[in-house]
Design a protein around this motif. Structure first.
Motif, PDB file in Angstrom:
ATOM      1  N   VAL A  71      25.146 -24.702  21.053  1.00  0.00           N
ATOM      2  CA  VAL A  71      25.255 -26.016  21.151  1.00  0.00           C
ATOM      3  C   VAL A  71      23.766 -26.084  20.390  1.00  0.00           C
ATOM      4  O   VAL A  71      22.799 -25.631  20.647  1.00  0.00           O
ATOM      5  CB  VAL A  71      25.079 -26.324  22.563  1.00  0.00           C
ATOM      6  N   THR A  72      23.868 -27.239  19.571  1.00  0.00           N
ATOM      7  CA  THR A  72      22.461 -27.859  18.843  1.00  0.00           C
ATOM      8  C   THR A  72      22.520 -29.155  19.066  1.00  0.00           C
ATOM      9  O   THR A  72      23.761 -29.876  19.385  1.00  0.00           O
ATOM     10  CB  THR A  72      22.583 -27.495  17.492  1.00  0.00           C
ATOM     11  N   VAL A  73      21.650 -29.868  18.694  1.00  0.00           N
ATOM     12  CA  VAL A  73      21.448 -31.443  18.892  1.00  0.00           C
ATOM     13  C   VAL A  73      20.863 -31.929  17.705  1.00  0.00           C
ATOM     14  O   VAL A  73      20.210 -31.559  17.091  1.00  0.00           O
ATOM     15  CB  VAL A  73      20.546 -31.773  20.346  1.00  0.00           C
ATOM     16  N   GLN A  74      21.378 -33.332  17.561  1.00  0.00           N
ATOM     17  CA  GLN A  74      20.945 -34.096  16.435  1.00  0.00           C
ATOM     18  C   GLN A  74      21.022 -35.775  16.867  1.00  0.00           C
ATOM     19  O   GLN A  74      21.791 -36.135  17.278  1.00  0.00           O
ATOM     20  CB  GLN A  74      21.887 -34.032  15.153  1.00  0.00           C
ATOM     21  N   GLY A 138      13.555 -39.807  14.562  1.00  0.00           N
ATOM     22  CA  GLY A 138      14.054 -39.748  16.126  1.00  0.00           C
ATOM     23  C   GLY A 138      12.658 -39.386  17.096  1.00  0.00           C
ATOM     24  O   GLY A 138      12.007 -38.564  16.648  1.00  0.00           O
ATOM     25  N   VAL A 139      12.448 -40.346  18.176  1.00  0.00           N
ATOM     26  CA  VAL A 139      11.591 -40.018  18.945  1.00  0.00           C
ATOM     27  C   VAL A 139      11.511 -38.550  19.501  1.00  0.00           C
ATOM     28  O   VAL A 139      10.475 -37.848  19.318  1.00  0.00           O
ATOM     29  CB  VAL A 139      11.454 -41.035  20.188  1.00  0.00           C
ATOM     30  N   VAL A 140      12.582 -37.930  20.112  1.00  0.00           N
ATOM     31  CA  VAL A 140      12.538 -36.963  20.822  1.00  0.00           C
ATOM     32  C   VAL A 140      12.346 -35.592  19.882  1.00  0.00           C
ATOM     33  O   VAL A 140      11.634 -34.824  20.277  1.00  0.00           O
ATOM     34  CB  VAL A 140      13.879 -36.465  21.469  1.00  0.00           C
ATOM     35  N   GLY A 141      12.908 -35.570  18.652  1.00  0.00           N
ATOM     36  CA  GLY A 141      12.833 -34.425  17.703  1.00  0.00           C
ATOM     37  C   GLY A 141      11.183 -34.533  17.341  1.00  0.00           C
ATOM     38  O   GLY A 141      10.548 -33.405  17.116  1.00  0.00           O
ATOM     39  N   PHE A 142      10.616 -35.575  17.035  1.00  0.00           N
ATOM     40  CA  PHE A 142       9.368 -35.669  16.590  1.00  0.00           C
ATOM     41  C   PHE A 142       8.607 -35.341  17.671  1.00  0.00           C
ATOM     42  O   PHE A 142       7.270 -34.301  17.625  1.00  0.00           O
ATOM     43  CB  PHE A 142       9.134 -37.028  16.313  1.00  0.00           C
ATOM     44  N   LEU A 143       8.527 -35.495  19.102  1.00  0.00           N
ATOM     45  CA  LEU A 143       7.734 -35.004  20.139  1.00  0.00           C
ATOM     46  C   LEU A 143       7.663 -33.764  20.356  1.00  0.00           C
ATOM     47  O   LEU A 143       6.764 -32.859  20.623  1.00  0.00           O
ATOM     48  CB  LEU A 143       7.679 -36.163  21.069  1.00  0.00           C
ATOM     49  N   THR A 144       8.975 -33.114  20.293  1.00  0.00           N
ATOM     50  CA  THR A 144       9.196 -31.699  20.773  1.00  0.00           C
ATOM     51  C   THR A 144       8.730 -30.784  19.533  1.00  0.00           C
ATOM     52  O   THR A 144       8.376 -29.500  19.748  1.00  0.00           O
ATOM     53  CB  THR A 144      10.695 -31.369  20.893  1.00  0.00           C
ATOM     54  N   GLY A 145       8.359 -31.343  18.453  1.00  0.00           N
ATOM     55  CA  GLY A 145       7.823 -30.571  17.377  1.00  0.00           C
ATOM     56  C   GLY A 145       6.082 -30.890  17.247  1.00  0.00           C
ATOM     57  O   GLY A 145       5.461 -30.602  16.255  1.00  0.00           O
ATOM     58  N   GLY A 146       5.722 -31.439  18.231  1.00  0.00           N
ATOM     59  CA  GLY A 146       4.102 -31.661  18.340  1.00  0.00           C
ATOM     60  C   GLY A 146       3.815 -33.091  17.765  1.00  0.00           C
ATOM     61  O   GLY A 146       3.254 -33.909  18.641  1.00  0.00           O
ATOM     62  N   GLN A 413       2.300 -23.133  10.059  1.00  0.00           N
ATOM     63  CA  GLN A 413       2.850 -24.306   9.542  1.00  0.00           C
ATOM     64  C   GLN A 413       3.156 -24.973  10.965  1.00  0.00           C
ATOM     65  O   GLN A 413       2.986 -24.416  11.714  1.00  0.00           O
ATOM     66  CB  GLN A 413       4.406 -23.936   9.093  1.00  0.00           C
ATOM     67  N   PHE A 414       3.361 -26.396  10.825  1.00  0.00           N
ATOM     68  CA  PHE A 414       3.669 -27.193  12.073  1.00  0.00           C
ATOM     69  C   PHE A 414       5.320 -27.175  12.132  1.00  0.00           C
ATOM     70  O   PHE A 414       5.927 -26.922  11.234  1.00  0.00           O
ATOM     71  CB  PHE A 414       3.070 -28.549  11.918  1.00  0.00           C
ATOM     72  N   PRO A 415       5.671 -27.183  13.451  1.00  0.00           N
ATOM     73  CA  PRO A 415       7.203 -27.380  13.536  1.00  0.00           C
ATOM     74  C   PRO A 415       7.944 -28.378  12.903  1.00  0.00           C
ATOM     75  O   PRO A 415       9.020 -27.900  12.569  1.00  0.00           O
ATOM     76  CB  PRO A 415       7.126 -27.495  15.164  1.00  0.00           C
ATOM     77  N   ASN A 416       7.337 -29.407  12.702  1.00  0.00           N
ATOM     78  CA  ASN A 416       8.111 -30.520  12.134  1.00  0.00           C
ATOM     79  C   ASN A 416       8.308 -30.685  10.699  1.00  0.00           C
ATOM     80  O   ASN A 416       9.037 -31.381  10.201  1.00  0.00           O
ATOM     81  CB  ASN A 416       7.923 -32.080  12.795  1.00  0.00           C
ATOM     82  N   PHE A 417       7.543 -29.859  10.094  1.00  0.00           N
ATOM     83  CA  PHE A 417       7.797 -29.531   8.613  1.00  0.00           C
ATOM     84  C   PHE A 417       8.455 -28.375   7.954  1.00  0.00           C
ATOM     85  O   PHE A 417       8.463 -27.181   8.574  1.00  0.00           O
ATOM     86  CB  PHE A 417       6.301 -29.679   8.040  1.00  0.00           C
ATOM     87  N   ALA A 418       9.039 -28.437   6.782  1.00  0.00           N
ATOM     88  CA  ALA A 418       9.565 -27.423   6.132  1.00  0.00           C
ATOM     89  C   ALA A 418      10.777 -26.609   6.918  1.00  0.00           C
ATOM     90  O   ALA A 418      10.538 -25.321   7.333  1.00  0.00           O
ATOM     91  CB  ALA A 418       8.741 -26.529   5.537  1.00  0.00           C
ATOM     92  N   PRO A 419      11.667 -27.218   7.552  1.00  0.00           N
ATOM     93  CA  PRO A 419      12.631 -26.869   8.137  1.00  0.00           C
ATOM     94  C   PRO A 419      13.409 -25.622   7.433  1.00  0.00           C
ATOM     95  O   PRO A 419      13.644 -25.856   6.403  1.00  0.00           O
ATOM     96  CB  PRO A 419      13.300 -27.793   8.882  1.00  0.00           C
ATOM     97  N   SER A 420      13.901 -24.625   8.131  1.00  0.00           N
ATOM     98  CA  SER A 420      14.568 -23.477   7.453  1.00  0.00           C
ATOM     99  C   SER A 420      15.067 -22.601   8.442  1.00  0.00           C
ATOM    100  O   SER A 420      14.526 -22.357   9.509  1.00  0.00           O
ATOM    101  CB  SER A 420      13.877 -22.753   6.441  1.00  0.00           C
ATOM    102  N   TYR A 421      16.150 -21.827   7.951  1.00  0.00           N
ATOM    103  CA  TYR A 421      16.523 -20.495   8.826  1.00  0.00           C
ATOM    104  C   TYR A 421      15.771 -19.245   8.551  1.00  0.00           C
ATOM    105  O   TYR A 421      16.286 -18.274   8.605  1.00  0.00           O
ATOM    106  CB  TYR A 421      17.842 -20.280   8.344  1.00  0.00           C
ATOM    107  N   ASP A 422      14.769 -19.378   7.527  1.00  0.00           N
ATOM    108  CA  ASP A 422      13.740 -18.085   7.383  1.00  0.00           C
ATOM    109  C   ASP A 422      13.383 -17.436   8.630  1.00  0.00           C
ATOM    110  O   ASP A 422      12.739 -18.003   9.645  1.00  0.00           O
ATOM    111  CB  ASP A 422      12.617 -18.808   6.505  1.00  0.00           C
ATOM    112  N   PRO A 423      13.634 -16.296   8.724  1.00  0.00           N
ATOM    113  CA  PRO A 423      13.445 -15.533  10.078  1.00  0.00           C
ATOM    114  C   PRO A 423      11.961 -15.264  10.348  1.00  0.00           C
ATOM    115  O   PRO A 423      11.487 -15.135  11.479  1.00  0.00           O
ATOM    116  CB  PRO A 423      14.234 -14.314   9.847  1.00  0.00           C
ATOM    117  N   GLY A 424      11.365 -15.349   9.329  1.00  0.00           N
ATOM    118  CA  GLY A 424       9.982 -15.293   9.499  1.00  0.00           C
ATOM    119  C   GLY A 424       8.979 -16.696   9.896  1.00  0.00           C
ATOM    120  O   GLY A 424       7.827 -16.743   9.989  1.00  0.00           O
TER     121      GLY A 424
END
Length: 462
Positions: A71-74, A138-146, A413-424
């Motif tokens: 499950v994921t959220v958006q 969105g408020v929640v996504g922004f705050l959970t990313g710092g 990096q910060f959590p809310n920037f450059a989203p990707s599936y890069d395992p690193g």
């Protein structure tokens, strides 16, 4: 992105028995709601749950655990990454309630609320919801990313101002997280994105900031060298009441783009300051004098106009992001950036931004959190539009831009920037210790790994 052999539709259709809200399977009305703001992200879930309550979220998670789904959220999908047919997407945009407590300077908002909703409700009372550069996020996504906003040097990370979360864990349990109740969740939800659960409501504090001095001063791209070198020298001594970034822009000639900026390279000095507004104007004067501006929007603005400082795009579009955090910005670093992204470089990027950090962000907050890399001095962010004709070139060049800054990069990096599936990526976003604790907490609150998809910290066993 992960996929699996499709489950029979009659199994997925029974999800409707577990939630009191519409569920859309591929091809059904409502399924299109999974399309994220970043339309470049391939989001094709097994089903879309149009949640209206925490119970809808909890029911979805329990169903997924029983039938082997994730499950994921958006809400808005600004930070979307691809998901496939092994994942059920909970769409929370209908959960947008917003309650303002003027006396206590707090807000309680649902998982679907956007910052603009909170600004509209709070700014008339002189209160400042600590949003990012784009109030449509969105408020929640922004705050959970710092949360790195236009006043970050003055107020710190926006998540530092959170008082409480209501969250559904990977076991489908609804919990409240505060500094006193489920304190480990409270620590991890501020910075850990959805690693530990799906937030259904958040309560946060808002400072009293009725107005600020800010906007942007734009210069011709030909002045990029003078402006960036001047900005790197000028920014060093600024007080933490002042926030600024400088961006090399190549904005397309589209509706809403001011004529002096459209279809050409320009350089924007973004600026916000609180407190003594006359002093704020004096502090900006050296940058205004570096070259002849082509547009100057800086002045005294109500807090409700905070989105005008960056003027980020509102409509959905394809985006590709890259980011690097820097420990310093000497003249050699500016030259290296100009060589790869300035005039004559052939850069295809829409925005290449340097943001000054430090100030309140660099101090530990009252309650520690999973948000890392507070010590970074600058953030470099690269944003391009990967339209089909140039998609590969945009991605390749973004990597070249961050690589050019390697001598001064922290590796973070910060959590809310450059989203990707890069395992690193998790190793860049979190310190080793923070990553270890987030993984351990995920194992406790989501032992079956139902939420182990998207922007989460991977567990050692997965």
């Amino acid at each position: 992105m992960t996929t699996q052999t499709p489950v029979a539709p009659d199994v997925l259709s029974t999800l409707r028995d577990h939630v009191a809200t519409p569920v859309a399977l591929p091809g059904e009305p409502g399924y299109e709601r999974c399309t994220p703001w970043n339309v470049a992200a391939p989001v094709t879930p097994a089903a879309v749950v149009l949640a209206t309550s925490p119970q809808d979220v909890a029911g979805t998670v329990r169903f997924a655990a029983e039938h082997g789904f994730k499950v994921t959220v958006q809400s808005t999908g600004h930070g979307a990454v691809g998901i496939g047919s092994d994942t059920i997407l909970v769409q929370t945009s209908a959960m947008k309630h917003c309650d303002i407590d003027v006396a206590n300077r707090t807000a309680r908002v649902g998982a679907g609320a956007r910052w603009q909703d909170v600004i509209d409700a709070a700014a008339p009372h002189g209160l400042a919801p600590l949003c990012g550069s784009a109030p449509g996020v969105g408020v929640v996504g922004f705050l959970t990313g710092g949360g790195i906003g236009p006043l970050v040097r003055t107020v710190g990370a926006s998540s530092d101002h959170v008082r409480a979360f209501d969250v559904v864990t990977g076991e489908g349990t609804l919990l409240r997280a505060t500094p006193e109740e489920n304190a480990d969740l409270f620590w991890g939800l501020r910075g850990g994105k959805a690693t530990l659960g799906i937030v259904t409501e958040v309560e946060f504090e808002m400072p009293h900031i009725p107005e600020f001095y800010g906007g942007a001063v734009f210069f011709d791209g030909a002045d990029a060298e003078a402006v960036l070198h001047a900005w790197s020298d000028w920014s060093v001594g600024l007080p933490e009441t002042v926030n600024t970034s400088v961006a090399v822009l190549q904005l397309p000639p589209l509706p809403g783009v001011p004529e002096p900026l459209a279809g050409r390279m320009t350089v924007a000095v973004r600026y916000t300051a609180v407190g003594d507004l006359a002093e704020a104007e004096r502090l900006l004067a050296p940058m205004r004098a570096v070259a002849t501006p082509v547009l100057d929007t800086v002045g005294v603005l109500p807090y409700a106009a905070i989105g005008a400082v960056h003027a980020d795009p509102v409509d959905p579009m394809p985006t590709n992001e890259a980011q690097a955090l820097l420990s310093a910005l000497p003249a050699e670093a500016v030259d290296a950036l100009l060589a790869v992204a300035g005039p004559g470089s052939g850069s295809p990027q829409v925005i290449v931004e340097l943001r000054l950090l430090g100030g309140a962000l660099a101090r530990e907050p009252r309650h520690r959190s999973a948000f890392c890399h507070r010590e970074a001095a600058f953030a470099l962010t690269v944003i391009g539009a990967p339209i089909p004709e140039i998609a590969a070139a945009v991605v390749e060049h973004a990597t070249a831009v961050t690589a050019a800054m390697t001598p001064w990069a922290t590796g973070g990096q910060f959590p809310n920037f450059a989203p990707s599936y890069d395992p690193g990526r998790a190793a860049r976003v979190y310190t080793d210790d923070t990553r270890h604790w987030l993984a351990a907490l995920a194992q406790r609150y989501d032992p079956a790994g139902v939420l182990a998809v998207g922007q989460v910290v991977p567990r050692p066993d997965r």
